[in-house]
Design an enzyme around this catalytic site. Structure first.
Site, PDB file in Angstrom:
ATOM      1  N   LEU A 101     129.113  21.553  26.371  1.00 48.39           N
ATOM      2  CA  LEU A 101     130.239  20.722  26.515  1.00 48.39           C
ATOM      3  C   LEU A 101     129.682  19.323  26.149  1.00 48.39           C
ATOM      4  O   LEU A 101     127.891  19.404  27.175  1.00 48.39           O
ATOM      5  CB  LEU A 101     130.936  20.697  28.025  1.00 48.39           C
ATOM      6  CG  LEU A 101     132.100  22.356  27.995  1.00 48.39           C
ATOM      7  CD1 LEU A 101     131.715  22.227  29.546  1.00 48.39           C
ATOM      8  CD2 LEU A 101     132.923  22.049  26.786  1.00 48.39           C
ATOM      9  N   ASP A 102     130.074  18.362  26.124  1.00 44.63           N
ATOM     10  CA  ASP A 102     129.647  16.538  26.059  1.00 44.63           C
ATOM     11  C   ASP A 102     128.791  16.697  27.162  1.00 44.63           C
ATOM     12  O   ASP A 102     129.817  17.188  28.055  1.00 44.63           O
ATOM     13  CB  ASP A 102     130.431  15.999  25.303  1.00 44.63           C
ATOM     14  CG  ASP A 102     130.472  16.519  23.862  1.00 44.63           C
ATOM     15  OD1 ASP A 102     129.246  16.602  23.338  1.00 44.63           O
ATOM     16  OD2 ASP A 102     131.585  16.025  23.443  1.00 44.63           O
ATOM     17  N   LYS A 103     127.999  15.561  27.630  1.00 42.88           N
ATOM     18  CA  LYS A 103     127.905  15.093  28.701  1.00 42.88           C
ATOM     19  C   LYS A 103     129.005  14.838  29.796  1.00 42.88           C
ATOM     20  O   LYS A 103     129.167  15.114  30.933  1.00 42.88           O
ATOM     21  CB  LYS A 103     126.769  14.212  28.697  1.00 42.88           C
ATOM     22  CG  LYS A 103     125.987  13.547  29.997  1.00 42.88           C
ATOM     23  CD  LYS A 103     124.453  13.147  29.654  1.00 42.88           C
ATOM     24  CE  LYS A 103     124.339  12.122  31.906  1.00 42.88           C
ATOM     25  NZ  LYS A 103     123.580  10.946  31.110  1.00 42.88           N
TER      26      LYS A 103
END
Ligand code: URA
Length: 231
Positions: A101-103
């Site tokens: 998942l993106d930051k």
């Protein structure tokens, strides 16, 4: 294997908790009280009981993490806090996040040391569903819905596979996709003239985010959840 590690792997508690319980005389090995956390045991043969209950050794561990924004989906990073840092003492060697998942994305992340299951869940050929809640910068309309449901051009060779869209309110939708391309959801919404301002993963395959877990919280999967995920 050390007795304290064995108990942790069985889900009896964190390393320091189980050490305390061993020293307090709450653990037996083959019917004898075991008072040393470093005692070596054979996980295939020895009968270990914790508080009177037999411990069943689990070959793999599975954690459901409610990923908060601000941590990266990696096993280590020179600068950033990682999702593994959140596991703290429960961190067992070999654990990694299944997919990324993106930051700034929140929500469901599975962590495990079961490479075969991770491969099944992330293989492009398997088309495992991933459902996201998206808060958008601009009102969402039926044209955008239609485009996402057909598949959109996000600047790669192939358009995206058809997605499932549920409209929650003017600027909030759920989007279910069956691929895992880089920044896919954000790029899909951009391709239809909108923009994601908040993203949360709600589900991966049969595994849903446990909404009772606060952001940053985690728990082991139940036997039923692991079973359903395998199916
Ligand atoms: N799609 C994105 O754009 N970001 C994520 O973190 C997951 C899916």
């Amino acid at each position: 294997m050390r007795l304290d590690k064995f108990l942790c792997d069985c889900g009896a508690g964190t390393r320091s908790e189980v050490k305390r319980e061993i020293r307090a005389g709450l653990v037996t090995v083959n019917g004898e009280k075991a008072l040393r956390p470093e005692q070596q045991i054979d996980e295939a043969k020895d009968r270990v009981c914790h508080r009177g209950k037999p411990c069943i050794y689990e070959k793999y561990v599975y954690y459901l993490l409610h990923k908060p924004a601000g941590v990266v989906s990696a096993t280590e990073d020179a600068k950033e806090r990682t999702v593994l840092d959140l596991l703290g003492e429960e961190r067992r060697e070999g654990i990694f996040p299944v997919g990324r998942l993106d930051k700034d994305t929140e929500g469901l992340l599975l962590l495990t040391d079961d490479g075969a299951l991770a491969h099944e869940l992330t293989s492009p050929a398997k088309h495992v569903e991933k459902e996201y809640e998206c808060l958008l910068a601009r009102p969402f309309d039926v044209t955008q819905k239609y485009m996402l449901e057909q598949g959109v051009d996000i600047g790669e060779k192939e358009p995206t596979r058809p997605a499932v869209v549920r409209i929650l309110d003017e600027k909030r939708i759920t989007l279910t996709i069956t691929e895992g391309r880089f920044h896919q959801v954000k790029r899909m919404l951009r391709a239809v003239g909108n923009e994601v301002v908040y993203l949360k993963r709600l589900r991966m395959g049969a595994l849903a985010l446990d909404e009772t877990l606060p952001a940053g919280g985690f728990r082991r999967l139940t036997a039923e959840e692991t079973e359903n995920l395998r199916k």
